[in-house]
Design a protein around this motif. Structure first.
Motif, mmCIF file in Angstrom:
data_model
loop_
_atom_site.group_PDB
_atom_site.id
_atom_site.type_symbol
_atom_site.label_atom_id
_atom_site.label_comp_id
_atom_site.label_asym_id
_atom_site.label_seq_id
_atom_site.Cartn_x
_atom_site.Cartn_y
_atom_site.Cartn_z
ATOM 1 N N PHE A 277 6.460 -7.037 29.949
ATOM 2 C CA PHE A 277 5.440 -7.490 30.995
ATOM 3 C C PHE A 277 4.096 -7.025 30.631
ATOM 4 C CE2 PHE A 277 2.979 -7.354 34.855
ATOM 5 C CZ PHE A 277 3.043 -8.622 35.285
ATOM 6 N N PRO B 189 10.428 -9.816 40.088
ATOM 7 C CA PRO B 189 11.682 -10.569 39.697
ATOM 8 C C PRO B 189 12.222 -10.095 38.311
ATOM 9 C CG PRO B 189 9.983 -12.151 40.789
ATOM 10 C CD PRO B 189 9.296 -10.533 40.556
ATOM 11 N N ARG B 190 11.307 -9.989 37.462
ATOM 12 C CA ARG B 190 11.668 -9.400 36.142
ATOM 13 C C ARG B 190 12.273 -8.053 36.038
ATOM 14 N NH1 ARG B 190 6.954 -11.400 31.905
ATOM 15 N NH2 ARG B 190 8.609 -10.261 30.577
ATOM 16 N N LEU C 121 16.491 -5.580 26.835
ATOM 17 C CA LEU C 121 15.533 -6.041 27.973
ATOM 18 C C LEU C 121 16.114 -5.372 29.493
ATOM 19 C CD1 LEU C 121 14.149 -9.826 27.143
ATOM 20 C CD2 LEU C 121 13.142 -7.311 27.053
ATOM 21 N N GLY D 49 15.957 -8.716 37.321
ATOM 22 C CA GLY D 49 16.749 -8.837 36.272
ATOM 23 C C GLY D 49 16.877 -7.940 35.227
ATOM 24 N N GLY D 50 15.943 -7.029 35.191
ATOM 25 C CA GLY D 50 16.333 -5.955 34.033
ATOM 26 C C GLY D 50 17.086 -5.016 34.906
ATOM 27 N N GLU E 191 2.248 -8.138 27.655
ATOM 28 C CA GLU E 191 1.929 -9.614 27.710
ATOM 29 C C GLU E 191 0.578 -9.537 28.504
ATOM 30 O OE1 GLU E 191 5.277 -11.319 29.413
ATOM 31 O OE2 GLU E 191 6.262 -11.467 27.694
ATOM 32 N N GLU F 200 12.124 -4.646 30.289
ATOM 33 C CA GLU F 200 11.188 -5.897 31.062
ATOM 34 C C GLU F 200 9.953 -5.204 31.333
ATOM 35 O OE1 GLU F 200 11.624 -8.744 31.435
ATOM 36 O OE2 GLU F 200 13.808 -9.186 31.274
ATOM 37 N N GLU G 149 4.372 -10.203 40.791
ATOM 38 C CA GLU G 149 4.623 -10.995 39.703
ATOM 39 C C GLU G 149 5.904 -10.511 38.636
ATOM 40 O OE1 GLU G 149 2.379 -12.787 35.668
ATOM 41 O OE2 GLU G 149 1.199 -12.063 37.261
ATOM 42 N N VAL G 150 5.809 -9.224 38.618
ATOM 43 C CA VAL G 150 6.679 -8.351 37.809
ATOM 44 C C VAL G 150 7.852 -7.960 38.610
ATOM 45 C CG1 VAL G 150 5.855 -5.944 38.420
ATOM 46 C CG2 VAL G 150 6.780 -6.453 36.129
ATOM 47 N N PRO H 213 3.882 -2.185 36.479
ATOM 48 C CA PRO H 213 5.342 -2.162 36.159
ATOM 49 C C PRO H 213 5.935 -0.933 35.946
ATOM 50 C CG PRO H 213 4.026 -2.906 34.229
ATOM 51 C CD PRO H 213 3.196 -2.847 35.665
#
Length: 222
Positions: free
Chosen positions: A178, A13-14, A169, A17-18, A181, A174, A10-11, A188
């Motif tokens: 994450f 892809p983020r 970010l 991007g970071g 959250e 990121e 889940e983490v 992560p």
């Protein structure tokens, strides 16, 4: 179970991007650092004592204060003086100036290594200061500097993680967002560490190889 593959997927892809932001920050900050470091090194050789003193105190002021304090000052204090900077712009500038102050020492050593006869030859040919630097000194000084400057590039890539403290970010930003959250930190943070290792270690090996090639070339030409 301590490690959760679902959370890692889940983490991921983020984090990718970071990572793009981290690479962008590193490249832009490197460009600033290279130019700023060269400028400081050249000013240190100025014939004007006032210029040398000012450049010296600028250099020392940047080196003797932590990067984190500089980031906080630029991001939180400057707006109170009417200077508003986006987090990423602020981070790029501060990171570039901070690392550039250390690169200045590399430039200084490389310039000092150029034989004095080259300076005297340039004066004998009545070359302008600009022509002396561009055509005579820097072409001889820069190649041996490349491995050392590359090490600072790797350092800048790692230090870019501090930009997460001013709401950028990037890769670390990121991961922190994450984790805050989901209250899951192991996935992560572990992945961020592995990503930094996966990029930093090959870069260090490549720089060592380049350094050996330059040293070998110098021995053959001697």
């Amino acid at each position: 179970m301590i490690w959760d593959n679902e959370v890692a997927r889940e983490v991921w892809p983020r984090l990718m991007g970071g990572l793009q932001i981290t690479v962008k920050v590193t490249l832009l900050a490197t460009a600033i650092a290279l130019l700023f470091g060269l400028l400081l090194a050249m000013l240190q050789r100025s014939r004007r004592p006032a210029v040398r003193r000012v450049s010296y105190w600028v250099l020392e002021s940047i080196r003797r204060t932590p990067l984190l304090i500089q980031l906080f000052f630029a991001f939180y204090v400057l707006p109170e003086m009417g200077i508003m900077l986006d987090g990423m712009v602020c981070g790029v500038i501060v990171l570039g100036l901070h690392v550039g102050s250390y690169m200045a020492e590399v430039y200084r050593a490389g310039i000092d290594a150029v034989p004095k006869g080259q300076w005297e030859a340039a004066r004998a040919l009545n070359l302008t200061p600009r022509a002396t630097w561009v055509s005579v000194i820097l072409p001889q000084a820069i190649p041996p500097m490349v491995p050392a400057l590359g090490n600072y590039f790797v350092m800048m890539f790692k230090e870019s993680a501090l930009l997460s403290t001013i709401a950028v970010l990037d890769l670390m930003g990121e991961a922190r967002l994450f984790a805050n959250e989901t209250y899951r930190y192991i996935e992560p943070m572990t992945l961020v560490g592995l990503i930094f290792l996966a990029i930093s270690i090959p870069s260090a090996i490549a720089l060592r190889y380049l350094e050996n090639r330059i040293a070998k070339s110098d021995r053959l030409s001697a």
